[in-house]
Design a protein around this motif. Structure first.
Motif, mmCIF file in Angstrom:
data_model
loop_
_atom_site.group_PDB
_atom_site.id
_atom_site.type_symbol
_atom_site.label_atom_id
_atom_site.label_comp_id
_atom_site.label_asym_id
_atom_site.label_seq_id
_atom_site.Cartn_x
_atom_site.Cartn_y
_atom_site.Cartn_z
ATOM 1 N N THR A 1 0.776 -1.189 0.108
ATOM 2 C CA THR A 1 0.085 0.036 -0.094
ATOM 3 C C THR A 1 0.826 1.290 -0.171
ATOM 4 O OG1 THR A 1 -1.789 -1.153 1.204
ATOM 5 C CG2 THR A 1 -1.978 1.223 1.351
ATOM 6 N N GLY A 2 2.072 1.294 0.630
ATOM 7 C CA GLY A 2 3.053 2.337 0.833
ATOM 8 C C GLY A 2 3.662 2.725 -0.581
ATOM 9 N N ILE A 3 4.130 1.869 -1.198
ATOM 10 C CA ILE A 3 4.285 1.921 -2.832
ATOM 11 C C ILE A 3 3.266 2.242 -3.722
ATOM 12 C CG2 ILE A 3 5.459 0.794 -4.906
ATOM 13 C CD1 ILE A 3 7.371 1.126 -2.558
ATOM 14 N N TYR A 4 2.095 1.700 -3.160
ATOM 15 C CA TYR A 4 0.881 2.225 -4.241
ATOM 16 C C TYR A 4 0.538 3.810 -4.079
ATOM 17 C CZ TYR A 4 -3.865 2.068 -5.841
ATOM 18 O OH TYR A 4 -5.058 2.583 -6.599
ATOM 19 N N ASP A 5 0.650 4.209 -2.932
ATOM 20 C CA ASP A 5 0.428 5.569 -2.373
ATOM 21 C C ASP A 5 1.414 6.250 -2.896
ATOM 22 O OD1 ASP A 5 -2.097 4.711 -1.290
ATOM 23 O OD2 ASP A 5 -0.915 4.476 0.785
ATOM 24 N N ALA A 6 2.712 6.092 -3.044
ATOM 25 C CA ALA A 6 3.792 6.710 -3.367
ATOM 26 C C ALA A 6 3.718 7.004 -5.055
ATOM 27 C CB ALA A 6 5.153 6.377 -3.033
#
Length: 126
Positions: free
Chosen positions: A9-14
């Motif tokens: 989710t962190g990479i998705y948001d970035a």
């Protein structure tokens, strides 16, 4: 080739944030938007070991330019190109993030379409 990428989710948001800030070309934006729509989001601990993500050492073969190179993908704040540490939001990382070993990706880089193959993915702890 995988028909969808797997990201935390962190990479998705970035990546979403990078798109919002128009940090990529129009072609890259279209491609990333499409990939994110179909992306599978997982917790960091559930991410398979052969998936390209942050804190992984990745060996890529560029079939278009005919060379192999190893990249270390790190958080943007830890990018140090002299030490081969590339931001997970760099052009090359955005092209391959979420894909797995064996995948071949045709990517619309700013300097033209290139075919990139993921040869190896290893955990990297700096």
């Amino acid at each position: 080739m995988s028909n969808h990428i797997i990201v935390t989710t962190g990479i998705y948001d970035a990546i979403k944030d990078t798109l919002r800030r128009k940090k990529v070309s129009i072609e890259e934006e279209k491609r990333l938007t499409e990939e994110l729509r179909k992306a599978k989001q997982v917790l960091r601990r559930d991410l398979p070991a052969d998936i390209v993500t942050v804190d992984r050492k990745v060996t890529l073969k560029d079939h278009t330019l005919d060379f192999e190179h190893e990249y270390i993908f790190v958080p943007s704040t830890k990018q140090k190109l002299k030490k081969n540490k590339h931001s997970i939001l760099s052009d090359i990382a955005l092209a391959v993030v979420g894909y797995k070993v064996g995948d071949v990706i045709d990517w619309p880089f700013r300097d033209g379409e290139r075919k990139i193959e993921i040869l190896k993915v290893e955990t990297w702890e700096g």
